[in-house]
Design a protein around this motif. Structure first.
Motif, short mmCIF file in Angstrom:
data_model
loop_
_atom_site.label_atom_id
_atom_site.label_comp_id
_atom_site.label_asym_id
_atom_site.label_seq_id
_atom_site.Cartn_x
_atom_site.Cartn_y
_atom_site.Cartn_z
N ASN A 36 38.18 46.74 34.30
CA ASN A 36 38.28 45.41 33.70
C ASN A 36 39.37 45.39 32.63
OD1 ASN A 36 37.54 42.72 33.28
ND2 ASN A 36 36.09 43.28 31.69
N ARG A 40 42.74 43.16 32.96
CA ARG A 40 42.90 42.14 31.91
C ARG A 40 44.23 42.30 31.18
NH1 ARG A 40 38.52 40.31 27.55
NH2 ARG A 40 37.91 39.16 29.38
N TYR A 41 44.55 43.54 30.78
CA TYR A 41 45.77 43.75 29.99
C TYR A 41 46.97 44.16 30.84
CZ TYR A 41 42.48 43.37 26.20
OH TYR A 41 41.50 42.91 25.34
N GLY A 42 46.72 44.76 31.99
CA GLY A 42 47.83 45.20 32.83
C GLY A 42 48.31 44.15 33.80
N VAL A 43 47.42 43.31 34.29
CA VAL A 43 47.75 42.32 35.30
C VAL A 43 47.52 40.90 34.79
CG1 VAL A 43 47.35 41.68 37.73
CG2 VAL A 43 47.00 44.02 37.03
N SER A 44 46.96 40.77 33.59
CA SER A 44 46.64 39.47 32.99
C SER A 44 45.69 38.65 33.87
CB SER A 44 47.91 38.67 32.70
OG SER A 44 48.69 39.33 31.75
N TRP A 45 44.65 39.31 34.37
CA TRP A 45 43.63 38.64 35.17
C TRP A 45 42.27 39.09 34.67
CZ3 TRP A 45 39.73 40.43 38.42
CH2 TRP A 45 39.10 39.46 39.21
N SER A 46 41.31 38.21 34.70
CA SER A 46 39.98 38.58 34.25
C SER A 46 38.94 37.78 35.02
CB SER A 46 39.83 38.31 32.75
OG SER A 46 38.57 38.79 32.31
#
Length: 182
Positions: A36, A40-46
């Motif tokens: 997660n 969240r921080y590597g792909v900007s998806w959550s």
């Protein structure tokens, strides 16, 4: 006493197996949490589901791991006096603590959390967050966990009474007390 010790061995076996599930939930929670954080921080998806499943796994670790912790006699103790007592005195302290505190509290919590789960199950309660999960799967961990702790408390009570009577309970758990390192 033999039927009670047989019951104790069955409860110990169940909680050993459930404890292994809690161990795996720990690993899964770490992987999900790391994954997660990466997305969240590597792909900007959550995803709210990913966030919620982390605390579902944490709830499983706690509620399913607590009975196993009691079985292994690795729970937290206030050992100011307990550590300086003889073996029979410690057995009596354990017996009284189980009867007066542990069993009534865990039985009450089992009874009180069942309607909390059942209401959630009947209503099909889901998270209020977009993309969240159903709530009842995590809420059932409370009555199940408290019931397993209650059963483990009964098992520990039986084993301590057996020890007072000069019987060796057998099974995986050996009732010992080790002073914490200072």
């Amino acid at each position: 006493m033999k039927p009670l010790l047989a019951f104790s061995r069955v409860v110990d076996d169940i909680n050993t197996r459930v404890g292994r599930i809690a161990d795996w939930l720990t690993l899964i929670a770490v992987v999900v949490s790391a994954g997660n954080a990466f997305v969240r921080y590597g792909v900007s998806w959550s995803s709210n589901a990913l966030l919620e499943v982390q605390w579902y796994f944490f709830a499983g670790m706690v509620m399913l791991g607590a009975p196993y912790t009691l079985l292994r006699n690795e729970h937290v103790r206030v050992d100011i006096l307990y550590g300086s007592m003889g073996e029979r005195a410690r057995l009596w302290v354990d017996i009284l603590g189980i009867i007066v505190f542990l069993l009534p509290a865990m039985a009450l919590l089992t009874w009180m959390t069942w309607p909390f789960f059942w209401d959630s199950f009947v209503r099909g309660e889901g998270s209020q967050n977009a993309g969240g999960l159903l709530r009842w799967p995590v809420k059932i961990l409370m009555p199940v966990g408290f019931l397993l702790i209650t059963l483990q408390g009964l098992s520990e009570l039986i084993k301590r009474i057996a020890l007072l009577r000069g019987l060796q309970p057998g099974g995986e758990a050996v009732i010992t007390y080790e002073r914490p390192l200072q």
